[in-house]
Motif scaffolding. Structure first.
Motif, PDB file in Angstrom:
ATOM      1  N   MET A 100       0.855  -1.179   0.000  1.00  0.00           N
ATOM      2  CA  MET A 100       0.000   0.000   0.000  1.00  0.00           C
ATOM      3  C   MET A 100       0.892   1.230   0.000  1.00  0.00           C
ATOM      4  O   MET A 100       1.795   1.352   0.836  1.00  0.00           O
ATOM      5  N   LEU A 101       0.655   2.134  -0.943  1.00  0.00           N
ATOM      6  CA  LEU A 101       1.434   3.363  -1.079  1.00  0.00           C
ATOM      7  C   LEU A 101       0.527   4.562  -0.837  1.00  0.00           C
ATOM      8  O   LEU A 101      -0.682   4.492  -1.056  1.00  0.00           O
ATOM      9  N   ASN A 102       1.127   5.656  -0.401  1.00  0.00           N
ATOM     10  CA  ASN A 102       0.329   6.857  -0.148  1.00  0.00           C
ATOM     11  C   ASN A 102       1.147   8.108  -0.441  1.00  0.00           C
ATOM     12  O   ASN A 102       2.378   8.109  -0.312  1.00  0.00           O
ATOM     13  N   GLN A 103       0.440   9.177  -0.850  1.00  0.00           N
ATOM     14  CA  GLN A 103       1.111  10.451  -1.121  1.00  0.00           C
ATOM     15  C   GLN A 103       0.155  11.598  -0.818  1.00  0.00           C
ATOM     16  O   GLN A 103      -0.978  11.627  -1.314  1.00  0.00           O
ATOM     17  N   THR A 104       0.613  12.541   0.019  1.00  0.00           N
ATOM     18  CA  THR A 104      -0.176  13.730   0.332  1.00  0.00           C
ATOM     19  C   THR A 104       0.681  14.971   0.110  1.00  0.00           C
ATOM     20  O   THR A 104       1.851  15.008   0.492  1.00  0.00           O
ATOM     21  N   ASP A 105       0.074  15.978  -0.513  1.00  0.00           N
ATOM     22  CA  ASP A 105       0.723  17.277  -0.731  1.00  0.00           C
ATOM     23  C   ASP A 105      -0.334  18.335  -0.439  1.00  0.00           C
ATOM     24  O   ASP A 105      -1.242  18.557  -1.246  1.00  0.00           O
ATOM     25  N   VAL A 106      -0.236  18.979   0.730  1.00  0.00           N
ATOM     26  CA  VAL A 106      -1.297  19.900   1.143  1.00  0.00           C
ATOM     27  C   VAL A 106      -1.337  21.150   0.276  1.00  0.00           C
ATOM     28  O   VAL A 106      -2.397  21.772   0.126  1.00  0.00           O
TER      29      VAL A 106
ATOM     30  N   ASN B  19      -3.990  13.943  -2.225  1.00  0.00           N
ATOM     31  CA  ASN B  19      -4.175  13.047  -1.071  1.00  0.00           C
ATOM     32  C   ASN B  19      -4.616  11.703  -1.637  1.00  0.00           C
ATOM     33  O   ASN B  19      -5.800  11.396  -1.699  1.00  0.00           O
ATOM     34  N   LYS B  20      -3.646  10.892  -2.068  1.00  0.00           N
ATOM     35  CA  LYS B  20      -3.983   9.727  -2.878  1.00  0.00           C
ATOM     36  C   LYS B  20      -3.239   8.468  -2.430  1.00  0.00           C
ATOM     37  O   LYS B  20      -2.195   8.532  -1.785  1.00  0.00           O
ATOM     38  N   PHE B  21      -3.835   7.332  -2.785  1.00  0.00           N
ATOM     39  CA  PHE B  21      -3.242   6.039  -2.464  1.00  0.00           C
ATOM     40  C   PHE B  21      -2.996   5.257  -3.753  1.00  0.00           C
ATOM     41  O   PHE B  21      -3.572   5.556  -4.808  1.00  0.00           O
ATOM     42  N   TYR B  22      -2.144   4.240  -3.646  1.00  0.00           N
ATOM     43  CA  TYR B  22      -1.880   3.344  -4.777  1.00  0.00           C
ATOM     44  C   TYR B  22      -1.593   1.963  -4.202  1.00  0.00           C
ATOM     45  O   TYR B  22      -0.643   1.783  -3.438  1.00  0.00           O
ATOM     46  N   LEU B  23      -2.436   0.995  -4.538  1.00  0.00           N
ATOM     47  CA  LEU B  23      -2.298  -0.367  -4.037  1.00  0.00           C
ATOM     48  C   LEU B  23      -1.860  -1.283  -5.174  1.00  0.00           C
ATOM     49  O   LEU B  23      -2.370  -1.180  -6.295  1.00  0.00           O
ATOM     50  N   ILE B  24      -0.897  -2.163  -4.887  1.00  0.00           N
ATOM     51  CA  ILE B  24      -0.432  -3.145  -5.877  1.00  0.00           C
ATOM     52  C   ILE B  24      -0.453  -4.528  -5.226  1.00  0.00           C
ATOM     53  O   ILE B  24       0.069  -4.705  -4.120  1.00  0.00           O
ATOM     54  N   GLN B  25      -1.044  -5.502  -5.917  1.00  0.00           N
ATOM     55  CA  GLN B  25      -1.062  -6.883  -5.434  1.00  0.00           C
ATOM     56  C   GLN B  25      -0.836  -7.844  -6.603  1.00  0.00           C
ATOM     57  O   GLN B  25      -1.268  -7.578  -7.726  1.00  0.00           O
ATOM     58  N   LEU B  26      -0.181  -8.955  -6.289  1.00  0.00           N
ATOM     59  CA  LEU B  26       0.028 -10.017  -7.272  1.00  0.00           C
ATOM     60  C   LEU B  26      -0.565 -11.294  -6.697  1.00  0.00           C
ATOM     61  O   LEU B  26      -0.216 -11.702  -5.584  1.00  0.00           O
TER      62      LEU B  26
ATOM     63  N   GLY C 255      -6.445   6.125  -6.265  1.00  0.00           N
ATOM     64  CA  GLY C 255      -7.446   7.177  -6.178  1.00  0.00           C
ATOM     65  C   GLY C 255      -7.220   8.040  -4.955  1.00  0.00           C
ATOM     66  O   GLY C 255      -6.199   7.936  -4.267  1.00  0.00           O
ATOM     67  N   ARG C 256      -8.197   8.876  -4.656  1.00  0.00           N
ATOM     68  CA  ARG C 256      -8.110   9.754  -3.496  1.00  0.00           C
ATOM     69  C   ARG C 256      -8.423   8.954  -2.238  1.00  0.00           C
ATOM     70  O   ARG C 256      -9.308   8.089  -2.240  1.00  0.00           O
ATOM     71  N   VAL C 257      -7.688   9.236  -1.168  1.00  0.00           N
ATOM     72  CA  VAL C 257      -7.892   8.516   0.088  1.00  0.00           C
ATOM     73  C   VAL C 257      -9.345   8.668   0.537  1.00  0.00           C
ATOM     74  O   VAL C 257      -9.900   9.768   0.538  1.00  0.00           O
ATOM     75  N   GLY C 258      -9.958   7.549   0.899  1.00  0.00           N
ATOM     76  CA  GLY C 258     -11.346   7.553   1.329  1.00  0.00           C
ATOM     77  C   GLY C 258     -12.318   7.203   0.222  1.00  0.00           C
ATOM     78  O   GLY C 258     -13.498   7.001   0.477  1.00  0.00           O
TER      79      GLY C 258
END
Length: 556
Positions: free
Chosen positions: A87-93, A98-105, A119-122
């Motif tokens: 699970m990855l996340n990035q926020t820049d106020v 305010n977004k996430f990026y999930l990767i699964q195999l 997408g956007r968190v939440g």
């Protein structure tokens, strides 16, 4: 007439675990350290304790959308391939990112699928799946995406370094607990309404629960994932939509570390850019859901303290979750019995006719202002190791039974670990454990589970503790700098302009010692008419001066 007996919630044959060293007031953070020094030591201790554990992986539970995409209906039975999930996340106020990026195999029907959701968190966000016939090809795709998004190599993730304008890897705890369904088979009445018994069996055919029914449904609530999700949502933490799994104690410690940096930046009057960078870093490490609004800038001491409180609540939730993970039972038990035993705390359900129950109801009636408050249950508490620790106070006679309100999300953590002086603790009377002589005062801190659970709406909890006050230093002015009782004193009392009428005081006897219970209605206190405090607050600065005596469950 002799008082009616308590109903003990202690299954036969259960071997109790010794209390941890954290119960001992002499073990822990030195009181002479500054607040942030104490907190940094706690953060370092957490990080050191998990150095040997795998880092940087997400839960091995399949993302619900991934599962649905594989079959169209879910329940695919597919599993994560090795440990390829993150699970990855990035926020820049500043830029309102305010977004996430999930990767699964995952492997499914002899094919390997790389799933991404972003997408956007939440929010649910978008997703895609790439299919491969060979595992090597899928692994290559997974690691390539990871490097593109983070600027780090997957094989070096244990030494992950955050890069500017890239996603950050979150350390997530395994989310492998499931709510256990229970079935009520029969009901019989006992002597009092609080002792209604129901035979409860597990839907999976495990042995019946040995707990009294009222105790069982309370244990179920204080360990409920739905309750935790509700409490987190109130803190803008949308764990249901945001990530799989839950933030680990390492991730919580990292978030606290950034809050310390923010606090010091505010004290040093750093510029807005510095505060924005640190705020972005905090929300990246601890994802919050703000909808489409811009994440707020953490630029003053009050909002930073509020976030510290959120993080401590999260750490208590993490503790409660961890209690359920270490199971090695040779004989299968009902899930609620296992959860109850993990508390290392004996609970005895009081009948409404018991003398102590009557004193407690008088205490509520005398000091409450909430006419909608309804008492549901009372349990006597005997926390593992607390009696022995409490004996250090045997020479001190001045004691009171006092209120402490708290969020339903941390009840299990308190039952397991006691009331603690947290490294960041603070308030109008400094860094200690806060109590009140008025029910209405502590009720304001009792966060409820809003909704219906086991047929009961808007339930919450409060504690009544025996507090060793000894010689009390009385104050009338706010002083948040107090770290310990002044020399020659054992406690601090911030005297309110009103206090329960001392002429109405009664007592309860614990272990042969009488403890004062201020059950009277609050009346004006002429000596303290100019106090800054409307209601009295009682502070002790040593954890061994507190013994939990009763847990009250109520509805509003």
């Amino acid at each position: 007439m002799a008082p009616k007996k308590r109903q003990t919630a202690q299954p036969k044959g259960n071997k109790r675990v010794k209390a941890s060293k954290t119960d001992d007031d002499d073990v822990g953070l030195p009181r002479c350290d500054s607040e942030n020094t104490q907190l940094r030591k706690a953060i370092t201790a957490v990080q050191d304790s998990v150095k040997s554990e795998p880092k940087g992986t997400c839960s091995t539970k399949l993302d619900y959308l991934f599962d649905s995409e594989l079959t169209g209906v879910g329940n695919s039975g597919a599993k994560i391939h090795e440990d390829y999930a993150c699970m990855l996340n990035q926020t820049d106020v500043i830029n309102n990112n305010n977004k996430f990026y999930l990767i699964q195999l995952a492997e499914y029907e002899k094919e390997f699928h790389v799933f991404t959701r972003w997408g956007r968190v939440g929010e649910t966000g978008q997703n895609s799946i790439a299919c491969f016939s060979e595992a090597e090809e899928a692994v290559s795709e997974f690691t390539k995406k990871f490097t593109q998004k983070t600027g780090n190599k997957w094989q070096n993730r244990d030494n992950f370094a955050a890069k500017p304008k890239k996603y950050t890897l979150l350390a997530m705890d395994e989310d492998d607990t499931e709510e256990e369904a229970v079935v009520v088979k029969a009901e019989t009445s006992a002597a009092g309404k609080n002792l209604v018994k129901k035979t409860v069996v597990s839907a999976s055919g495990l042995p019946p629960c040995s707990l009294p029914y009222r105790t069982m449904i309370t244990v179920q609530l204080i360990f409920s994932d739905d309750m935790f999700n509700g409490q987190m949502t109130e803190m803008n933490l949308d764990v249901r939509k945001m990530p799989l799994g839950k933030l680990s104690k390492v991730q919580i410690a990292k978030g606290l570390d950034v809050l310390i940096q923010l606090e010091e930046a505010v004290k040093n009057s750093e510029d807005k850019t510095t505060l924005a960078d640190l705020t972005s870093k905090f929300f990246t490490l601890v994802p919050h859901s703000f909808g489409r609004t811009r994440p707020p800038l953490l630029d003053n001491a009050e909002v930073i303290k509020q976030k510290k409180d959120v993080m401590i609540t999260l750490s208590d939730i993490e503790l409660t979750q961890s209690l359920q993970k270490h199971k090695n039972e040779p004989v299968p038990k009902h899930p609620m019995d296992e959860k109850y035993e993990s508390l290392n705390c004996k609970l005895e359900l009081l009948d409404s006719g018991h003398d102590e129950y009557q004193v407690i109801t008088s205490y509520v009636k005398g000091t409450t202002t909430d006419q909608n408050w309804k008492l549901l249950d009372v349990w006597c508490i005997d926390r593992e190791g607390e009696e022995q620790r409490f004996r250090v106070n045997d020479s001190i006679s001045a004691r009171k039974l006092l209120w402490h309100g708290t969020s339903v999300a941390v009840v299990a953590a308190i039952l397991n670990s006691g009331l603690r002086i947290m490294p960041h603790s603070g308030g109008c009377v400094g860094s200690g454990i806060y109590f009140a002589s008025e029910h209405s005062k502590s009720l304001g801190y009792a966060g409820c589970h809003y909704g219906t659970f086991a047929g009961e709406k808007n339930t919450g909890f409060m504690f009544l503790s025996e507090v060793v006050l000894g010689r009390s230093k009385e104050i009338m002015q706010i002083d948040g700098s107090i770290k310990k009782a002044p020399a020659g004193y054992d406690s601090v009392v911030a005297r309110g302009r009103k206090e329960p009428d001392p002429k109405k005081n009664t007592t309860i006897t614990f272990d042969g010692r009488k403890v004062t219970v201020p059950v009277g209605k609050p009346i004006p206190q002429q000596p303290f008419k100019d106090s800054n405090f409307g209601q009295s607050e009682y502070l002790v600065y040593n954890e061994h001066q507190v013994r939990l005596r009763f847990l009250l469950k109520f509805s509003r």
